[in-house]
Motif scaffolding. Sequence first.
Motif, mmCIF file in Angstrom:
data_model
loop_
_atom_site.group_PDB
_atom_site.id
_atom_site.type_symbol
_atom_site.label_atom_id
_atom_site.label_comp_id
_atom_site.label_asym_id
_atom_site.label_seq_id
_atom_site.Cartn_x
_atom_site.Cartn_y
_atom_site.Cartn_z
ATOM 1 N N ALA A 149 -44.808 -54.262 -62.397
ATOM 2 C CA ALA A 149 -43.764 -55.545 -62.570
ATOM 3 C C ALA A 149 -42.560 -55.326 -62.145
ATOM 4 O O ALA A 149 -41.844 -56.016 -61.464
ATOM 5 N N GLN A 150 -41.889 -53.946 -62.371
ATOM 6 C CA GLN A 150 -40.702 -53.572 -61.814
ATOM 7 C C GLN A 150 -40.744 -53.665 -60.265
ATOM 8 O O GLN A 150 -39.571 -54.248 -59.684
ATOM 9 N N LEU A 151 -41.757 -53.251 -59.727
ATOM 10 C CA LEU A 151 -41.690 -53.243 -58.101
ATOM 11 C C LEU A 151 -41.694 -54.705 -57.676
ATOM 12 O O LEU A 151 -41.037 -54.981 -56.590
ATOM 13 N N ARG A 152 -42.601 -55.598 -58.380
ATOM 14 C CA ARG A 152 -42.691 -56.915 -57.740
ATOM 15 C C ARG A 152 -41.233 -57.724 -57.972
ATOM 16 O O ARG A 152 -40.751 -58.286 -57.143
ATOM 17 N N GLN A 153 -40.800 -57.532 -59.087
ATOM 18 C CA GLN A 153 -39.362 -58.111 -59.469
ATOM 19 C C GLN A 153 -38.302 -57.628 -58.416
ATOM 20 O O GLN A 153 -37.643 -58.180 -57.887
ATOM 21 N N THR A 154 -38.063 -56.296 -58.188
ATOM 22 C CA THR A 154 -37.067 -55.742 -57.559
ATOM 23 C C THR A 154 -37.377 -56.122 -55.936
ATOM 24 O O THR A 154 -36.331 -56.567 -55.192
ATOM 25 N N THR A 155 -38.511 -56.245 -55.628
ATOM 26 C CA THR A 155 -39.017 -56.469 -54.120
ATOM 27 C C THR A 155 -38.423 -58.002 -53.819
ATOM 28 O O THR A 155 -37.926 -58.121 -52.874
ATOM 29 N N LEU A 156 -38.839 -58.772 -54.725
ATOM 30 C CA LEU A 156 -38.527 -60.179 -54.638
ATOM 31 C C LEU A 156 -36.889 -60.495 -54.757
ATOM 32 O O LEU A 156 -36.408 -61.300 -54.017
ATOM 33 N N ALA A 157 -36.319 -59.703 -55.474
ATOM 34 C CA ALA A 157 -34.815 -60.001 -55.694
ATOM 35 C C ALA A 157 -34.067 -59.194 -54.236
ATOM 36 O O ALA A 157 -33.202 -60.204 -53.833
ATOM 37 N N GLN A 194 -25.180 -54.160 -49.397
ATOM 38 C CA GLN A 194 -25.274 -55.399 -49.412
ATOM 39 C C GLN A 194 -26.078 -55.565 -50.972
ATOM 40 O O GLN A 194 -26.094 -56.555 -51.389
ATOM 41 N N LEU A 195 -26.964 -54.644 -51.064
ATOM 42 C CA LEU A 195 -27.944 -54.670 -52.246
ATOM 43 C C LEU A 195 -27.429 -54.002 -53.311
ATOM 44 O O LEU A 195 -28.405 -53.790 -54.312
ATOM 45 N N ALA A 196 -26.431 -53.286 -53.324
ATOM 46 C CA ALA A 196 -26.328 -52.281 -54.307
ATOM 47 C C ALA A 196 -26.151 -52.676 -55.951
ATOM 48 O O ALA A 196 -26.541 -51.963 -56.781
ATOM 49 N N ASP A 197 -25.684 -53.952 -56.071
ATOM 50 C CA ASP A 197 -25.829 -54.699 -57.287
ATOM 51 C C ASP A 197 -27.424 -54.970 -57.833
ATOM 52 O O ASP A 197 -27.348 -55.220 -58.984
ATOM 53 N N ILE A 198 -28.146 -54.955 -56.799
ATOM 54 C CA ILE A 198 -29.496 -55.205 -57.161
ATOM 55 C C ILE A 198 -30.446 -54.027 -57.826
ATOM 56 O O ILE A 198 -31.037 -54.130 -58.642
ATOM 57 N N VAL A 199 -30.076 -52.896 -56.763
ATOM 58 C CA VAL A 199 -31.007 -51.781 -56.837
ATOM 59 C C VAL A 199 -30.356 -50.651 -56.079
ATOM 60 O O VAL A 199 -29.652 -50.508 -54.997
ATOM 61 N N PRO A 200 -29.989 -49.358 -56.893
ATOM 62 C CA PRO A 200 -29.376 -48.243 -56.146
ATOM 63 C C PRO A 200 -30.300 -47.831 -55.084
ATOM 64 O O PRO A 200 -31.537 -47.925 -55.053
ATOM 65 N N ASN A 201 -29.593 -46.885 -54.112
ATOM 66 C CA ASN A 201 -30.249 -46.429 -53.174
ATOM 67 C C ASN A 201 -30.345 -44.836 -53.244
ATOM 68 O O ASN A 201 -29.581 -44.153 -54.126
ATOM 69 N N HIS A 202 -31.034 -44.197 -52.313
ATOM 70 C CA HIS A 202 -31.384 -42.749 -52.361
ATOM 71 C C HIS A 202 -30.111 -41.855 -51.457
ATOM 72 O O HIS A 202 -30.133 -40.828 -51.407
ATOM 73 N N VAL A 203 -29.069 -42.736 -50.892
ATOM 74 C CA VAL A 203 -28.239 -41.898 -50.041
ATOM 75 C C VAL A 203 -27.241 -41.085 -50.717
ATOM 76 O O VAL A 203 -26.670 -41.715 -51.622
ATOM 77 N N ILE A 204 -27.048 -39.898 -50.343
ATOM 78 C CA ILE A 204 -26.091 -39.107 -50.864
ATOM 79 C C ILE A 204 -24.767 -38.859 -49.868
ATOM 80 O O ILE A 204 -23.661 -39.186 -50.131
#
Length: 298
Positions: free
Chosen positions: A180-188, A71-81
């Motif tokens: 700033a990147q952490l805050r923006q991504t967390t809230l998104a 559900q979140l893939a377009d906001i932030v990539p994840n670590h799963v291979i």
Amino acid sequence: MSGFVEKPEPLQVPGLVHLHTGKVRELYRNEAGELVMVASDRLSAYDWVLPSEIPDKGRVLTQLSLWWFDQLADIVPNHVISTDVPEGAPADWAGRTLVCKSLEMVPVECVARGYLTGSGLLEYNETRTVCGLALPEGLVDGSELPGPIFTPAAKAAVGEHDENVSYEEVARQVGAETAAQLRQTTLAVYGRARDIARERGLILADTKFEFGFDGADLLIGDEVLTPDSSRFWPADQWEPGHAQPSYDKQFVRNWLTSPASGWDRKSEQPPPALPEDVVDATRAKYIEAYERLTGTAW
């Protein structure tokens, strides 16, 4: 004193090097240098990892995290291979194993809050702030905040509390750009998840994420938006002014602090094993959260 009541001995699997035993997960490294995360059925409460397990809990956490990663893939990539069980591992690892990229983890718990409760409420009652952010007067347990806020915490060892810290402290630790990147991504991510939960009749009160870098790229890791890392409340029962019913281990907390357990939380004695009805009720809540969020039967 707190931590594990009975610390488990990690399984030794050919081709895997055991790295760490966490509250819930066992962490290994495979011969390709990838991380192998295995979610157990362990449960923690009041800074103790309890002697009783909740059947299927590790699988619920893993499968729900995978659903949220999609559900979140377009906001932030994840670590799963992959979700492949390594050769030679026990059959019980099926459904609870993630093979992941090895990230340079950011040493901050990234917490987003849309409602006031928990440690945020305690701080608010003392200072009218949460992590240094000023909030309006008149808020109570369960109040919706004027808008979601980023309230980071310093990671703690097993058996210790994460400690809320200010945004300025995060910037000092990891640099202004990363903060700033952490805050923006967390809230998104919180905003997306809050809206999805709301469509399913649930309130996402707060949640915590872990992020790490794969080279220059920020990825989300560990688990996401599960009953272990988030507070989900049934929207039709939301009533500010007291603790809300929750899709998590509240049954366990309630029993541990009741006369029935015979346990003094303030003592240095470890908590007792859970009765079967508390185990069953807790398992049912985890599964109900999975089914309500994903819309699929467990």
